[in-house]
Design a protein around this motif. Structure first.
Motif, PDB file in Angstrom:
ATOM      1  N   ALA A 265      66.249  51.806  14.143  1.00  0.00           N
ATOM      2  CA  ALA A 265      65.159  51.409  15.035  1.00  0.00           C
ATOM      3  C   ALA A 265      63.840  51.977  14.525  1.00  0.00           C
ATOM      4  CB  ALA A 265      65.432  51.898  16.452  1.00  0.00           C
ATOM      5  N   PHE A 266      62.880  51.087  14.274  1.00  0.00           N
ATOM      6  CA  PHE A 266      61.532  51.470  13.871  1.00  0.00           C
ATOM      7  C   PHE A 266      60.682  51.598  15.138  1.00  0.00           C
ATOM      8  CE2 PHE A 266      63.379  49.945  10.015  1.00  0.00           C
ATOM      9  CZ  PHE A 266      62.649  50.459   8.952  1.00  0.00           C
ATOM     10  N   MET A 267      60.560  52.832  15.647  1.00  0.00           N
ATOM     11  CA  MET A 267      59.992  53.076  16.979  1.00  0.00           C
ATOM     12  C   MET A 267      58.491  53.388  16.889  1.00  0.00           C
ATOM     13  SD  MET A 267      63.273  55.316  18.216  1.00  0.00           S
ATOM     14  CE  MET A 267      62.833  55.602  19.923  1.00  0.00           C
ATOM     15  N   ASP A 268      57.748  52.408  16.411  1.00  0.00           N
ATOM     16  CA  ASP A 268      56.308  52.552  16.230  1.00  0.00           C
ATOM     17  C   ASP A 268      55.581  52.248  17.537  1.00  0.00           C
ATOM     18  OD1 ASP A 268      53.954  52.952  14.746  1.00  0.00           O
ATOM     19  OD2 ASP A 268      53.819  50.850  14.155  1.00  0.00           O
ATOM     20  N   GLY A 269      54.430  52.873  17.751  1.00  0.00           N
ATOM     21  CA  GLY A 269      53.600  52.538  18.910  1.00  0.00           C
ATOM     22  C   GLY A 269      54.291  52.851  20.225  1.00  0.00           C
TER      23      GLY A 269
ATOM     24  N   VAL B  25      60.367  57.443  14.118  1.00  0.00           N
ATOM     25  CA  VAL B  25      59.089  57.451  14.836  1.00  0.00           C
ATOM     26  C   VAL B  25      57.941  57.597  13.839  1.00  0.00           C
ATOM     27  CG1 VAL B  25      59.902  58.230  17.088  1.00  0.00           C
ATOM     28  CG2 VAL B  25      59.469  59.927  15.292  1.00  0.00           C
ATOM     29  N   THR B  26      56.727  57.259  14.294  1.00  0.00           N
ATOM     30  CA  THR B  26      55.530  57.312  13.457  1.00  0.00           C
ATOM     31  C   THR B  26      54.447  58.130  14.159  1.00  0.00           C
ATOM     32  OG1 THR B  26      54.310  55.433  14.393  1.00  0.00           O
ATOM     33  CG2 THR B  26      56.073  54.921  12.810  1.00  0.00           C
ATOM     34  N   GLU B  27      53.320  58.310  13.473  1.00  0.00           N
ATOM     35  CA  GLU B  27      52.213  59.054  14.083  1.00  0.00           C
ATOM     36  C   GLU B  27      51.605  58.303  15.266  1.00  0.00           C
ATOM     37  OE1 GLU B  27      50.180  56.606  10.828  1.00  0.00           O
ATOM     38  OE2 GLU B  27      52.133  57.570  11.155  1.00  0.00           O
TER      39      GLU B  27
ATOM     40  N   TYR C  81      60.829  60.909  10.840  1.00  0.00           N
ATOM     41  CA  TYR C  81      59.428  60.490  10.894  1.00  0.00           C
ATOM     42  C   TYR C  81      59.084  59.678   9.648  1.00  0.00           C
ATOM     43  CZ  TYR C  81      54.356  60.835  10.408  1.00  0.00           C
ATOM     44  OH  TYR C  81      53.027  60.538  10.224  1.00  0.00           O
ATOM     45  N   LEU C  82      58.300  58.635   9.846  1.00  0.00           N
ATOM     46  CA  LEU C  82      57.813  57.812   8.745  1.00  0.00           C
ATOM     47  C   LEU C  82      56.371  57.422   9.050  1.00  0.00           C
ATOM     48  CD1 LEU C  82      58.749  56.264   6.120  1.00  0.00           C
ATOM     49  CD2 LEU C  82      59.135  54.293   7.621  1.00  0.00           C
ATOM     50  N   PRO C  83      55.431  57.690   8.143  1.00  0.00           N
ATOM     51  CA  PRO C  83      54.060  57.248   8.401  1.00  0.00           C
ATOM     52  C   PRO C  83      54.007  55.735   8.635  1.00  0.00           C
ATOM     53  CG  PRO C  83      54.108  58.777   6.553  1.00  0.00           C
ATOM     54  CD  PRO C  83      55.537  58.444   6.879  1.00  0.00           C
ATOM     55  N   THR C  84      53.163  55.336   9.548  1.00  0.00           N
ATOM     56  CA  THR C  84      53.033  53.916   9.890  1.00  0.00           C
ATOM     57  C   THR C  84      52.859  53.050   8.648  1.00  0.00           C
ATOM     58  OG1 THR C  84      52.051  54.463  12.023  1.00  0.00           O
ATOM     59  CG2 THR C  84      51.620  52.271  11.174  1.00  0.00           C
ATOM     60  N   ALA C  85      52.039  53.507   7.734  1.00  0.00           N
ATOM     61  CA  ALA C  85      51.708  52.710   6.554  1.00  0.00           C
ATOM     62  C   ALA C  85      52.905  52.468   5.639  1.00  0.00           C
ATOM     63  CB  ALA C  85      50.595  53.399   5.763  1.00  0.00           C
TER      64      ALA C  85
ATOM     65  N   ALA D 127      67.638  54.494   3.924  1.00  0.00           N
ATOM     66  CA  ALA D 127      66.510  54.558   4.853  1.00  0.00           C
ATOM     67  C   ALA D 127      66.144  56.004   5.178  1.00  0.00           C
ATOM     68  CB  ALA D 127      66.830  53.790   6.133  1.00  0.00           C
ATOM     69  N   GLN D 128      67.161  56.813   5.452  1.00  0.00           N
ATOM     70  CA  GLN D 128      66.905  58.195   5.850  1.00  0.00           C
ATOM     71  C   GLN D 128      66.243  58.984   4.719  1.00  0.00           C
ATOM     72  OE1 GLN D 128      69.916  59.718   8.294  1.00  0.00           O
ATOM     73  NE2 GLN D 128      68.589  61.366   8.989  1.00  0.00           N
ATOM     74  N   ALA D 129      66.607  58.690   3.489  1.00  0.00           N
ATOM     75  CA  ALA D 129      66.042  59.406   2.347  1.00  0.00           C
ATOM     76  C   ALA D 129      64.544  59.147   2.192  1.00  0.00           C
ATOM     77  CB  ALA D 129      66.776  59.007   1.069  1.00  0.00           C
ATOM     78  N   ARG D 130      64.064  58.079   2.785  1.00  0.00           N
ATOM     79  CA  ARG D 130      62.639  57.743   2.683  1.00  0.00           C
ATOM     80  C   ARG D 130      61.831  58.189   3.899  1.00  0.00           C
ATOM     81  NH1 ARG D 130      65.656  55.635  -0.558  1.00  0.00           N
ATOM     82  NH2 ARG D 130      64.996  54.762  -2.569  1.00  0.00           N
ATOM     83  N   THR D 131      62.487  58.919   4.795  1.00  0.00           N
ATOM     84  CA  THR D 131      61.799  59.464   5.970  1.00  0.00           C
ATOM     85  C   THR D 131      61.687  60.980   5.849  1.00  0.00           C
ATOM     86  OG1 THR D 131      63.854  59.749   7.230  1.00  0.00           O
ATOM     87  CG2 THR D 131      62.740  57.607   7.419  1.00  0.00           C
TER      88      THR D 131
END
Length: 365
Positions: free
Chosen positions: A111-115, A133-135, A190-194, A218-222
């Motif tokens: 789940a990409f829980m942005d915003g 989650v993102t900033e 955590y993953l930056p929005t960009a 996916a997890q390795a890139r967060t």
């Protein structure tokens, strides 16, 4: 392969099933049609060997990501609850079945829980095997604002937060950001929005041995932690461990700190009846599995609309917030001090015998 309904876009790219919530004008608030589309798609993919994992995101007015999901369609709840529309019952039964499926999904679900991630949006993301989650994440279960309770499995996932954070989030409906979400066990990474778009595309184009490889990629890139400080929970744990709503409000109002005063003021605006119901919900749910919690919540939501004909706290709360927008709900009873134990305990009496419960079929893996 692409399957599209107006508000839910689903496609298989590479070895991953991708879902985009596509109702941006309503911040992707879930309608009955969206719940049905999501449930049908996930049921189809769970036995499709070509789909190793599922990824889900929201959209906003300028494109994808931006916001995940603001919750259920509360205007529908008000209209259906006011007119006796039987689709109200269908909505909650099917939404909770969807929540249960996600918690027990046999494949990784990312789940990409942005915003904005609130209410029903939490219900379709908290059961994910990887919650990103993102900033820009703004996370909450604000149901007491509308005379409801944190449903969609809220009893289960809030009660698993550390200490008494669950009671605090459930009663106040306060919003948290990424760092707190990870610390409070409501997010995993955590993953930056960009960087979301690049990860989404990479999931579609890489070759994977199995579902766990998709999740590991996916997890390795967060990142394990989000920027920003984590809120201290010392005061939260001290106050929200108290045995009753009355004890909580009395303690807050006797405390001169800014946090205590603002928290007390927020609670005084919520439905007094539902505060009592919610405190009991979170504490009961600590000893429940997901299926049992969702069955309890299905009982509770039935009572929210039908326990007192013509006196639904939920219908009144939605009216004040989203229909008339006067922000002046007429709660009944109007004060925390006036809620009888008999009244709030009635929410925990099931309207159905166990074998005929609308969610009787739910079993956790």
């Amino acid at each position: 392969m692409t399957e599209t309904t107006a508000d839910v876009l689903a496609e298989v790219r590479g070895q991953v099933g991708f879902i985009t919530l596509n109702r941006p004008k309503a911040i992707n608030a879930l309608s009955l049609g969206m719940v049905r589309a999501l449930l049908a798609q996930l049921l189809a993919w769970q036995h499709d060997d070509k789909v190793l994992a599922v990824a889900i995101r929201g959209s906003h007015k300028e494109g994808v990501f931006g916001h995940f999901c603001a919750g259920g369609d509360i205007r529908f709840l008000h209209a259906a609850g006011s007119t006796g529309n039987p689709e109200l019952e269908d909505f909650f039964t099917e939404e909770y079945a969807l929540n249960h499926l996600i918690f027990n999904y046999p494949k990784p679900y990312i789940a990409f829980m942005d915003g904005i991630v609130m209410g029903g949006g939490m219900g379709i993301s908290q059961g994910a095997s990887l919650r990103i989650v993102t900033e820009k994440t703004k996370m909450a279960m604000p149901e007491t604002v509308i005379g409801l309770f944190p449903d969609v499995g809220g009893g289960y996932f809030l009660s698993r937060c550390p200490g008494h954070v669950g009671e605090w989030l459930a009663l106040t409906g306060d919003t948290i950001t990424a760092a707190d979400a990870i610390a409070f066990k409501l997010a995993d990474a955590y993953l930056p929005t960009a960087e979301q778009g690049a990860l989404w595309e990479a999931l579609a184009t890489q070759s994977f041995a199995d579902g766990q490889a998709v999740q590991a990629f996916a997890q390795a890139r967060t990142q394990a932690q989000a920027p920003g400080t984590v809120r201290s929970t010392a005061d939260i744990d001290r106050v929200f461990a108290l045995p009753t709503v009355q004890a909580i409000i009395d303690t807050l109002e006797a405390d001169g700190s800014e946090w205590a005063q603002s928290t007390a003021a927020a609670l005084r605006k919520r439905s007094p009846l539902m505060l009592h119901v919610v405190l009991e919900q979170i504490r009961r749910a600590r000893g429940m599995d997901v299926a049992s919690d969702l069955r309890m919540e299905r009982d509770m939501v039935r009572h929210c609309f039908y326990l007192r004909p013509g006196q639904s706290e939920t219908v009144e709360g939605v009216r004040a917030l989203a229909v008339d927008k006067d922000h002046n709900p007429q709660w009944n009873p109007p004060r925390i001090e006036e809620v009888s134990e008999e009244l709030w305990r009635a929410f925990f009496v099931s309207p159905w015998p166990a074998h005929s419960h609308p969610l009787a079929m739910l079993k956790d893996a």
